[in-house]
Design a protein around this motif. Structure first.
Motif, short mmCIF file in Angstrom:
data_model
loop_
_atom_site.label_atom_id
_atom_site.label_comp_id
_atom_site.label_asym_id
_atom_site.label_seq_id
_atom_site.Cartn_x
_atom_site.Cartn_y
_atom_site.Cartn_z
N GLU A 21 0.84 -1.21 0.00
CA GLU A 21 0.00 0.00 0.00
C GLU A 21 0.88 1.26 0.00
O GLU A 21 0.56 2.24 -0.68
N ALA A 22 1.98 1.22 0.73
CA ALA A 22 2.90 2.36 0.73
C ALA A 22 3.44 2.61 -0.68
O ALA A 22 3.51 3.75 -1.14
N HIS A 23 3.79 1.54 -1.38
CA HIS A 23 4.28 1.68 -2.75
C HIS A 23 3.18 2.22 -3.67
O HIS A 23 3.44 3.07 -4.52
N ARG A 24 1.96 1.75 -3.48
CA ARG A 24 0.86 2.21 -4.31
C ARG A 24 0.64 3.71 -4.12
O ARG A 24 0.49 4.46 -5.09
N VAL A 25 0.63 4.15 -2.85
CA VAL A 25 0.43 5.56 -2.54
C VAL A 25 1.54 6.40 -3.17
O VAL A 25 1.28 7.43 -3.79
N MET A 26 2.78 5.93 -3.03
CA MET A 26 3.91 6.66 -3.58
C MET A 26 3.84 6.74 -5.11
O MET A 26 3.98 7.81 -5.69
N GLU A 27 3.59 5.61 -5.75
CA GLU A 27 3.57 5.58 -7.22
C GLU A 27 2.38 6.34 -7.80
O GLU A 27 2.46 6.86 -8.90
N ALA A 28 1.29 6.41 -7.05
CA ALA A 28 0.11 7.15 -7.52
C ALA A 28 0.25 8.65 -7.26
O ALA A 28 -0.61 9.42 -7.68
N GLY A 29 1.32 9.05 -6.58
CA GLY A 29 1.52 10.47 -6.29
C GLY A 29 0.61 10.99 -5.20
O GLY A 29 0.39 12.19 -5.07
N GLU A 30 0.06 10.08 -4.39
CA GLU A 30 -0.86 10.49 -3.32
C GLU A 30 -0.13 10.92 -2.05
O GLU A 30 -0.71 11.58 -1.21
N GLY A 31 1.12 10.53 -1.90
CA GLY A 31 1.91 10.92 -0.74
C GLY A 31 2.41 12.33 -0.92
O GLY A 31 3.03 12.65 -1.93
N LYS A 32 2.14 13.18 0.01
CA LYS A 32 2.54 14.59 -0.08
C LYS A 32 3.69 14.88 0.87
O LYS A 32 3.69 15.83 1.61
N GLY A 33 4.67 14.03 0.86
CA GLY A 33 5.82 14.20 1.74
C GLY A 33 6.44 12.86 2.05
O GLY A 33 6.27 11.89 1.30
#
Length: 58
Positions: A21-33
């Motif tokens: 899930e962390a990878h998915r968030v990162m690759e989708a550009g959903e992580g803002k930091g």
């Protein structure tokens, strides 16, 4: 950090079991930091799982 406290406000905190899930968030550009992956047997507190609370609201 050794005391288990982090003053920074990461965009997400994930258990190691949820690394996909962390990878998915990162690759989708959903992580803002920065994102944190917790490597411990202690279950994270609700505040540490803020990313799941946001997903459940949508």
């Amino acid at each position: 950090m050794a005391a288990g406290r982090l003053k920074a406000k990461p965009s997400g905190v994930f258990r190691f079991e949820d690394i996909h899930e962390a990878h998915r968030v990162m690759e989708a550009g959903e992580g803002k930091g920065k994102m944190v992956v917790v490597l411990t047997d202690r279950p994270p507190r609700a505040a540490e799982l803020d990313h799941t609370a946001q997903e459940e609201k949508t």
